[in-house]
Structure formats: C-alpha cells, structure tokens
Design a protein around this motif. Sequence first.
Motif, mmCIF file in Angstrom:
data_model
loop_
_atom_site.group_PDB
_atom_site.id
_atom_site.type_symbol
_atom_site.label_atom_id
_atom_site.label_comp_id
_atom_site.label_asym_id
_atom_site.label_seq_id
_atom_site.Cartn_x
_atom_site.Cartn_y
_atom_site.Cartn_z
ATOM 1 N N ALA A 187 0.827 -1.212 0.000
ATOM 2 C CA ALA A 187 0.000 0.000 0.000
ATOM 3 C C ALA A 187 0.855 1.254 0.000
ATOM 4 O O ALA A 187 0.351 2.349 -0.255
ATOM 5 N N GLY A 188 2.156 1.098 0.293
ATOM 6 C CA GLY A 188 3.055 2.249 0.287
ATOM 7 C C GLY A 188 3.363 2.802 1.654
ATOM 8 O O GLY A 188 3.669 3.990 1.803
ATOM 9 N N LYS A 189 3.343 1.959 2.689
ATOM 10 C CA LYS A 189 3.567 2.435 4.056
ATOM 11 C C LYS A 189 4.958 3.036 4.217
ATOM 12 O O LYS A 189 5.113 4.148 4.727
ATOM 13 N N ILE A 266 -3.984 2.980 2.541
ATOM 14 C CA ILE A 266 -4.731 2.178 1.571
ATOM 15 C C ILE A 266 -4.307 2.578 0.164
ATOM 16 O O ILE A 266 -4.112 3.769 -0.115
ATOM 17 N N ASP A 267 -4.145 1.612 -0.693
ATOM 18 C CA ASP A 267 -3.811 1.853 -2.104
ATOM 19 C C ASP A 267 -5.059 2.366 -2.812
ATOM 20 O O ASP A 267 -6.030 1.628 -2.989
ATOM 21 N N SER A 268 -5.067 3.640 -3.205
ATOM 22 C CA SER A 268 -6.245 4.232 -3.855
ATOM 23 C C SER A 268 -6.621 3.499 -5.132
ATOM 24 O O SER A 268 -7.806 3.368 -5.464
ATOM 25 N N TYR A 269 -5.616 3.024 -5.851
ATOM 26 C CA TYR A 269 -5.869 2.373 -7.128
ATOM 27 C C TYR A 269 -6.501 0.993 -6.932
ATOM 28 O O TYR A 269 -7.405 0.594 -7.669
ATOM 29 N N GLU A 270 -6.046 0.278 -5.872
ATOM 30 C CA GLU A 270 -6.575 -1.062 -5.608
ATOM 31 C C GLU A 270 -7.887 -1.024 -4.823
ATOM 32 O O GLU A 270 -8.711 -1.928 -4.919
ATOM 33 N N GLY A 271 -8.075 0.008 -4.016
ATOM 34 C CA GLY A 271 -9.301 0.123 -3.235
ATOM 35 C C GLY A 271 -9.212 -0.585 -1.889
ATOM 36 O O GLY A 271 -8.176 -1.135 -1.509
ATOM 37 N N MET A 294 -5.267 7.612 1.839
ATOM 38 C CA MET A 294 -5.431 7.005 0.525
ATOM 39 C C MET A 294 -4.212 7.367 -0.313
ATOM 40 O O MET A 294 -4.104 8.475 -0.851
ATOM 41 N N ASN A 295 -3.287 6.422 -0.410
ATOM 42 C CA ASN A 295 -2.034 6.646 -1.122
ATOM 43 C C ASN A 295 -2.185 6.327 -2.614
ATOM 44 O O ASN A 295 -3.188 5.764 -3.036
ATOM 45 N N LYS A 296 -1.182 6.719 -3.385
ATOM 46 C CA LYS A 296 -1.136 6.487 -4.842
ATOM 47 C C LYS A 296 -2.281 7.194 -5.559
ATOM 48 O O LYS A 296 -2.799 6.704 -6.566
ATOM 49 N N ASP A 322 -16.265 6.112 10.914
ATOM 50 C CA ASP A 322 -16.708 7.281 10.151
ATOM 51 C C ASP A 322 -16.202 8.595 10.747
ATOM 52 O O ASP A 322 -16.350 9.658 10.141
ATOM 53 N N TYR A 323 -15.578 8.509 11.923
ATOM 54 C CA TYR A 323 -14.995 9.698 12.558
ATOM 55 C C TYR A 323 -13.584 9.996 12.050
ATOM 56 O O TYR A 323 -13.012 11.033 12.379
ATOM 57 N N ALA A 324 -12.994 9.069 11.288
ATOM 58 C CA ALA A 324 -11.592 9.202 10.884
ATOM 59 C C ALA A 324 -11.448 10.165 9.714
ATOM 60 O O ALA A 324 -12.162 10.043 8.708
ATOM 61 N N PRO A 325 -10.537 11.150 9.784
ATOM 62 C CA PRO A 325 -10.292 12.022 8.634
ATOM 63 C C PRO A 325 -9.673 11.227 7.488
ATOM 64 O O PRO A 325 -8.994 10.217 7.709
ATOM 65 N N ILE A 326 -9.930 11.675 6.269
ATOM 66 C CA ILE A 326 -9.424 11.006 5.068
ATOM 67 C C ILE A 326 -8.486 11.952 4.337
ATOM 68 O O ILE A 326 -8.838 13.109 4.070
ATOM 69 N N LEU A 327 -7.278 11.476 4.029
ATOM 70 C CA LEU A 327 -6.314 12.237 3.247
ATOM 71 C C LEU A 327 -6.042 11.505 1.940
ATOM 72 O O LEU A 327 -5.805 10.289 1.946
ATOM 73 N N PHE A 328 -6.082 12.217 0.819
ATOM 74 C CA PHE A 328 -5.747 11.657 -0.485
ATOM 75 C C PHE A 328 -4.355 12.157 -0.845
ATOM 76 O O PHE A 328 -4.165 13.352 -1.100
ATOM 77 N N VAL A 329 -3.383 11.236 -0.852
ATOM 78 C CA VAL A 329 -1.994 11.657 -1.004
ATOM 79 C C VAL A 329 -1.283 10.799 -2.055
ATOM 80 O O VAL A 329 -1.798 9.764 -2.496
ATOM 81 N N SER A 330 -0.091 11.236 -2.396
ATOM 82 C CA SER A 330 0.788 10.444 -3.247
ATOM 83 C C SER A 330 2.196 10.521 -2.670
ATOM 84 O O SER A 330 2.819 11.588 -2.680
ATOM 85 N N ALA A 331 2.676 9.377 -2.158
ATOM 86 C CA ALA A 331 4.057 9.347 -1.662
ATOM 87 C C ALA A 331 5.034 9.571 -2.809
ATOM 88 O O ALA A 331 6.111 10.137 -2.619
#
Length: 439
Positions: A187-189, A266-271, A294-296, A322-331
């Motif tokens: 997932a890119g940890k 989580i790998d954004s591409y794989e879901g 959400m990586n990649k 559902d309380y967790a913030p979501i970040l969309f990132v790319s390492a």
Amino acid sequence: MPRPIVAIVGRPNVGKSTLFNRLAGSRIAIIEDKPGVTRDRLYHTCEWSGKVFTIVDTGGLEPDSKDELFQQMQRQTQVAIDTSDVIVFVVDGREGITPSDWQIADMLRKSNKPVILACNKVDNNKLRENSYEFYELGFEDVYMISAINGLGTGDLLDAIVKYLPDREEFVYEEDTIKVAVIGRPNAGKSSIINRVLGEERVIVSDMPGTTRDAIDTPFEVEGKKYVFIDTAGIRRKSRIDESIEYYSVLRALSAIERADVCLMVIDSYEGIAEQDAKIAGYAHEQGKGIIIVMNKWDKVEKNDRTMDEYKKIIRYRLDFIDYAPILFVSAKTGQRVQRIIETIDRVAAERSKRLATGVLNDMLNEVIATNPLPSIKGKPIKIYYGTQVSIKPPTFVFFSNYPDEIHFSYTRFLENQLRRLFGFEGTPLRIKFKKQGES
C-alpha cells in the motif's frame, strides 16, 4: 508494551476453534461489541493471571495433503508460528496419535518456540488414561482438556502465561506521539514514511526496532517529538503471497497497541479490501486515533467528482470509523503529504480532549429535551447526569435508572451529538451507562 502472541495449531477437527472460542468466551478479552466492526477475525486479546496476550486460531494442518487449500493453510499457519511467542498444539484425545500429529510435532520442534500440547476431548477418566500416549510426541507440557466444556483450560492458561516473555522496549518521552503505519503489503507504508521525513526536513535519530515485528523511527518536527512504528520491513523476509496477505494483520497488532495514532494506508488504485477493514477494526477496538491515508492518488483517473465518490465508498466500507479524517496523497509525487503531520497533531489532541462535567451535562440536558428516551413498562428511562472518566480514548459514563434498557441507537445518537458539538475528530469514543449510585 507489545502483547505476546499465542498460536493455536493442529490438524483439522481436533477442536482448535472450540478451544479458541472457549478462551475468548471466558471474557478474558476486552473487546467492544459495536455493530460495524469486523467479527470474523482469527485473533482475540486475552488476560490471565495479570498477563495480557493475543491468541491466534489457525487452519487445520495436513502435512501430506496435495490439496491447494490445505497447502495454503499450512503456509498461513507457518506465518502464525513464526510470529508467535508460544504455541498450543491441539490433538484429539479420543482418536489417539496420528501420522499427521507426528509430522506437526516435528515441524513445531524446529520453530524453537515453547510448545504446549493440549490433548482435547478428554472428558472422562478412561479417555484420560488412554491419552498418556501423547507424551510420546516428546513435549514436556501435556494437558488433558475438554474445550467444549472447559475442563482443564485453566491449567492450560497457567502454562501459557508461564512462557510469555517479559518484553523490554524503549520508553519514549511522555510527549512523544507514537504513530503506527498500518495497512496491507504494497500500500506504500514505507514510502509514506520516507516522504514525510523528507518533506518535513525532520531530525531523525537512529534507533533499532524495539519489537520483533516493527521498525521504530523517532523524529522531530518544529520541536515536537514523534515516532513512526512501521511493520512493513518484516514482510521482505517472506514471499508476498496469500498467506502473508492473510496474516498481515498479525504483524500490525503490536504496532497498533503501542501507538497513539494509526495511519491506515490504503492503495487508492486497488481500493479497500477485507483485510483493511480487519486492521482498522482492531485499531478502533483498541481506542486508537485513526487517519485514513489514501495513497497512490496520482494513479487514479479523476474528474471533479472523483474525490467525493471515493469518500462515499470509504465511509460505506469503513462505516465503523466514520470519525476518521481522510487524506488523499501520493508518496511518489508528494501531493498533500505535508498534511499528514498536522492531521496527526490534531487527532492526537482530540484523543486527549477532556470535557468539564458541567459542559457535558449542559449538552445532555439539551439533547434529552429534543430527543427524550422511550419508556420501559410504562416508566420513563432517565439519564440523570454524565461525566468523562478518562481520555485516550475519551470515555464517558452516564447514570440512568434503567441503564440496560438504553438502546444502541441512543448511544450512537449521544456519540453523534458529542462529535457535533465538541469535535473528537479521528478518535473513538467510549460511552457506558450505569445505574445511579454505581461506582
């Protein structure tokens, strides 16, 4: 401190799962019974004689089987054995020693781990006498038990805790925020960690891994102390196959338990996969702060609705956090990676937030006035007052005349109101009801 792992192994139909359920069902575990959290896991947190550990159930071993399913089970079980501190080898006391038992015994001896032999289904004196042949397998600790009715399981637990290690770990300063980087392999940890360290121009100190299953990286950002606990490194020692994927949750346990905040990568591409939900569910149950990363994101084809659509899917698949913030990132590109540290700070602060009793009860009076509780047998259910009893995670106790009659939906309603008025972003909340006058 990371919890030791106890693996329950043996061939099919000897009663491994029955023993697992017997130990887990003794309420030696502290697990939140909350809808939405994945329940089909193969592990459970236990306490016996003051020692806390994790028991792990495994698939049945058939060493000579050519069946692909059994071969997969064997690979999975080997991962559990490698990860464990103590092994409970379960055999069938009614059936006697089988060739598979001999082969499994040889395999376990090679592990160089403490092995306790649990001779199951022994529920009368005749079977007990017949079961002494199992000493021939060469293990010093042999216990006659009946998992289905609990006979001998207390002695078995005494033997288990005798072998549990007293682990030492590096003790970080109290103001250090410990961040577990969790998620499935690939997932890119590690890439996330490397990018954060580079982006922030942080001061990184060399520190060997403080547990067998994790690599610690202490660092500072603008005078604040952090440590990344990364479980990614260990997977390089084995093939990335279905057994490693299936048991990757085991390697996240110690990291989660030591952490203040978990980055769920989580790998954004794989879901989102079932394994993601299991790992996130464990972090939630342990009361840790959670951030969904959400990586990649650079690999995803996007339009102006893509992010919102992804958020809906994430909230549906991981509705219990559902309380967790979501970040969309790319390492890879560094996109939005700079937001990770500031979000960690925010979630850690929310997990340590404490409400004054007066403020909490003002909220309680307001919400009860607009949404009163139902009646039970013609008598109204009342909540008299509430108080916050602890932090990390924030835990609230409300006193009522009928605490056992308060429906889960009202608990959820109170949680939603606490979040609406006071935030608590990224942290689980614990809400308990007690009879007025109970301590």
